[in-house]
Design an enzyme around this catalytic site. Structure first.
Site, mmCIF file in Angstrom:
data_model
loop_
_atom_site.group_PDB
_atom_site.id
_atom_site.type_symbol
_atom_site.label_atom_id
_atom_site.label_comp_id
_atom_site.label_asym_id
_atom_site.label_seq_id
_atom_site.Cartn_x
_atom_site.Cartn_y
_atom_site.Cartn_z
ATOM 1 N N ASP A 21 -7.183 133.256 -11.745
ATOM 2 C CA ASP A 21 -6.495 134.239 -12.374
ATOM 3 C C ASP A 21 -5.115 134.610 -12.182
ATOM 4 O O ASP A 21 -4.819 135.775 -12.325
ATOM 5 C CB ASP A 21 -7.273 135.456 -12.544
ATOM 6 C CG ASP A 21 -8.750 135.459 -13.011
ATOM 7 O OD1 ASP A 21 -8.889 134.554 -13.433
ATOM 8 O OD2 ASP A 21 -9.446 136.335 -12.736
ATOM 9 N N LYS A 81 -12.178 133.681 -19.214
ATOM 10 C CA LYS A 81 -13.562 134.525 -18.887
ATOM 11 C C LYS A 81 -13.045 136.134 -19.176
ATOM 12 O O LYS A 81 -12.013 136.339 -19.209
ATOM 13 C CB LYS A 81 -14.055 134.150 -17.236
ATOM 14 C CG LYS A 81 -12.830 134.680 -16.363
ATOM 15 C CD LYS A 81 -13.094 134.408 -14.928
ATOM 16 C CE LYS A 81 -12.216 134.969 -13.911
ATOM 17 N NZ LYS A 81 -12.282 136.416 -13.698
ATOM 18 N N CYS A 114 -12.278 139.903 -8.687
ATOM 19 C CA CYS A 114 -12.864 138.301 -8.828
ATOM 20 C C CYS A 114 -12.970 137.454 -7.693
ATOM 21 O O CYS A 114 -13.979 136.553 -7.524
ATOM 22 C CB CYS A 114 -11.762 137.658 -10.054
ATOM 23 S SG CYS A 114 -11.893 138.737 -11.611
#
Length: 204
Positions: A21, A81, A114
């Site tokens: 990310d 996602k 995450c």
């Protein structure tokens, strides 16, 4: 009889790099983002030099934008996602095809969300996990510090980019040592790991 110990030794032939990310919209909010980006790029280039597989995710790219342009992921499959872990079904399926992979090297953001959840999911699947401490960050240093503590307690290994890149080579005679040496020739930039203090103690 000696008890077996998990020493965290690693081999590039049985490892994969996870890049989590690293997106445009986080640029102004994440502590030490330019430094984290610099180190993540070292890890990406190192993995590519060693012919390691790389898995890249993006959190809700429609709203948070693509992976930053400084990281060249144009030749890689990028997995969008919404889940707060990289182990979405598509990534699990991809991992299942990598029968030789035992270790995951992990960097990106955010550490307390995450990154941490990816660590826990990977450990649950019996992968050895190595988190690159100078290539992960959060919006706050408190979240980052306690995430590292949680990650370590869960059984993952915390390490640095230079230590990991040299460990992956293992030997100066490795045919790809020269490009790795070039990546680490200058020390990694300071990412606040030794300068932030909470209640008088150094945060790690």
């Amino acid at each position: 009889m000696a008890l077996a110990r998990n020493l965290g030794k690693i081999n590039y032939k049985s490892s994969v790099l996870f890049l989590c990310d690293m997106q445009e919209k986080f640029r102004g909010n994440i502590q030490y983002y330019p430094q984290i980006l610099n180190v993540a790029n070292r890890m990406l280039q190192g993995a590519q030099a060693l012919d390691m597989p790389v898995i890249v995710t993006e959190q809700y790219p429609k709203g948070l934008g693509p992976t930053v342009s400084e990281l060249d992921v144009s030749q890689l499959k990028v997995y969008p996602k919404t889940q707060f872990s990289m182990l979405i079904p598509e990534v699990v399926d991809r991992l299942s095809t990598m029968k030789e992979v035992k270790s995951v090297v992990l960097c990106g953001i955010e550490t307390q969300v995450c990154i941490q959840n990816t660590v826990l999911d990977l450990l649950e699947k019996n992968y050895q996990v190595h988190v690159i401490a100078d290539a992960c960050s959060s919006r706050t240093m408190v979240d980052r510090m306690f995430a590292y503590q949680r990650i370590k307690e869960a059984g993952a290994f915390l390490t640095t980019s230079e230590s990991m890149l040299l460990s992956l080579c293992n030997d100066a005679s490795h045919p790809k040592f020269k490009p790795i040496q070039k990546l680490i020739w200058e020390s990694a930039p300071d990412s606040g790991l030794l300068t932030t203090k909470v209640q008088g103690e150094t945060a790690v």
